[in-house]
Design a protein around this motif. Structure first.
Motif, PDB file in Angstrom:
ATOM      1  N   ARG A   1       8.201   3.978  -4.352  1.00 22.49           N
ATOM      2  CA  ARG A   1       6.986   4.789  -4.565  1.00 22.49           C
ATOM      3  C   ARG A   1       7.239   5.825  -5.662  1.00 22.49           C
ATOM      4  NH1 ARG A   1       5.546   8.069   0.605  1.00 22.49           N
ATOM      5  NH2 ARG A   1       4.781   6.068   1.372  1.00 22.49           N
TER       6      ARG A   1
ATOM      7  N   TYR B   1       0.961   4.046  -3.102  1.00 23.56           N
ATOM      8  CA  TYR B   1       0.587   5.438  -2.878  1.00 23.56           C
ATOM      9  C   TYR B   1       1.227   6.363  -3.914  1.00 23.56           C
ATOM     10  CZ  TYR B   1      -0.312   9.828  -0.455  1.00 23.56           C
ATOM     11  OH  TYR B   1      -0.716  11.092  -0.143  1.00 23.56           O
TER      12      TYR B   1
ATOM     13  N   GLU C   1       0.830  -1.218   0.000  1.00 25.46           N
ATOM     14  CA  GLU C   1       0.000   0.000   0.000  1.00 25.46           C
ATOM     15  C   GLU C   1       0.855   1.256   0.000  1.00 25.46           C
ATOM     16  OE1 GLU C   1      -3.895  -1.817   2.387  1.00 25.46           O
ATOM     17  OE2 GLU C   1      -2.219  -0.925   3.499  1.00 25.46           O
ATOM     18  N   ASN C   2       1.980   1.220   0.708  1.00 24.31           N
ATOM     19  CA  ASN C   2       2.862   2.379   0.753  1.00 24.31           C
ATOM     20  C   ASN C   2       3.535   2.641  -0.593  1.00 24.31           C
ATOM     21  OD1 ASN C   2       3.486   3.987   3.406  1.00 24.31           O
ATOM     22  ND2 ASN C   2       2.966   1.919   4.064  1.00 24.31           N
TER      23      ASN C   2
END
Length: 278
Positions: A186, A131, A127-128
């Motif tokens: 990310r 993002y 999830e990080n």
């Protein structure tokens, strides 16, 4: 912070309107950045002038390191590119267009920031990393490729829950080097035209720094990268180095050309000082 000062901060932030319906929607950004005759002071300290008639050009697709003593204005450059603040005078341009004319959210889709203290959320590693994605249609293979580029895949898969490992509040379950590599993954997934690195390795031990630096150099290739670094050993391979002193651009060139200026050069002096400290 008192309630009054909280509202003052909110009022100041709302002067920059991210959803300006008339803003230019940036479908693509090349990443040519220019500061033209910029004056700037932080709103909380209007008397402390950071820049006065400051100009610099940052070439698209190349890496530019910004170095200089503490308080010279290095991180301010990143704040102005991200448009956390606006200049008091002068213009910041991206691709020849005044940054203030862009629809801010559409512009920021093309910019990624990796800072000294990366912001991780209490969700999973997956999830990080997600993002940073510009699209909802990102599959696991793209996440893995981003993690590999960031030198993160091996440590993630060594964890018992792999990509489903919970990071903890602000990433407390992970080491500094691991958090930084997730932040880089990310940024890779976002595939930005402009990559901003603000002291991205300064909080790491030498072993973690080496792994993270290797990942950063891989990610910087082919995109406009602005690198703020205290450790000058990490920026020697940048295409250009800009030396600031008290908000003024005092030197600009490559690592070798700036060292060639000898003991009278500002960059030479900074490098010599760090070598002596170590």
């Amino acid at each position: 912070m008192q309630l009054g000062s909280v509202f003052a901060v909110l009022d100041r932030r709302t002067t920059i309107e991210p959803e300006n319906p008339n803003g230019y929607l940036a479908e693509k950004v090349k990443g040519q950045i220019e500061f033209l005759n910029v004056d700037f002071a932080y709103p909380t300290r209007p008397d402390a002038i950071i820049f006065k008639d400051f100009s610099i050009e940052i070439e698209e697709g190349k890496s530019t390191a910004i170095v200089g003593p503490s308080g010279s204005g290095k991180s301010t450059i990143i704040g102005l590119i991200e448009r956390f603040y606006d200049p008091l005078k002068g213009i910041v341009k991206i691709d020849g267009r005044d940054i203030k004319t862009y629809h801010l959210r559409s512009l920021r889709r093309h910019i990624a920031l990796v800072s000294q203290e990366p912001t991780l959320f209490s969700g999973t590693i997956r999830e990080n990393i997600l993002y940073g994605g510009a699209s909802d249609k990102i599959d696991q293979s793209e996440i893995i490729e981003a993690a590999k580029a960031a030198n993160a895949h091996d440590f993630i898969t060594s964890l018992s829950n792999g990509y489903d490992t919970y990071c903890g509040d602000r990433g407390e379950q992970l080491s500094g080097g691991q958090k930084q590599r997730i932040a880089i993954a990310r940024a890779v997934l976002k595939n930005p035209s402009v990559l901003l690195l603000d002291e991205a390795t300064s909080a790491l031990d030498s072993q973690s720094e080496r792994v993270v630096q290797e990942a950063l150099e891989r990610v910087m290739v082919g995109r406009t990268s602005v690198v703020i670094a205290h450790r000058l050993s990490t920026i020697q391979n940048c295409n250009a180095i800009a030396v600031l002193d008290k908000g003024t651009l005092v030197e600009h060139g490559t690592h070798s050309s700036l060292l060639a200026k000898g003991p009278t050069g500002a960059y030479f002096s900074l490098v010599s000082l760090q070598r002596n400290l170590h």
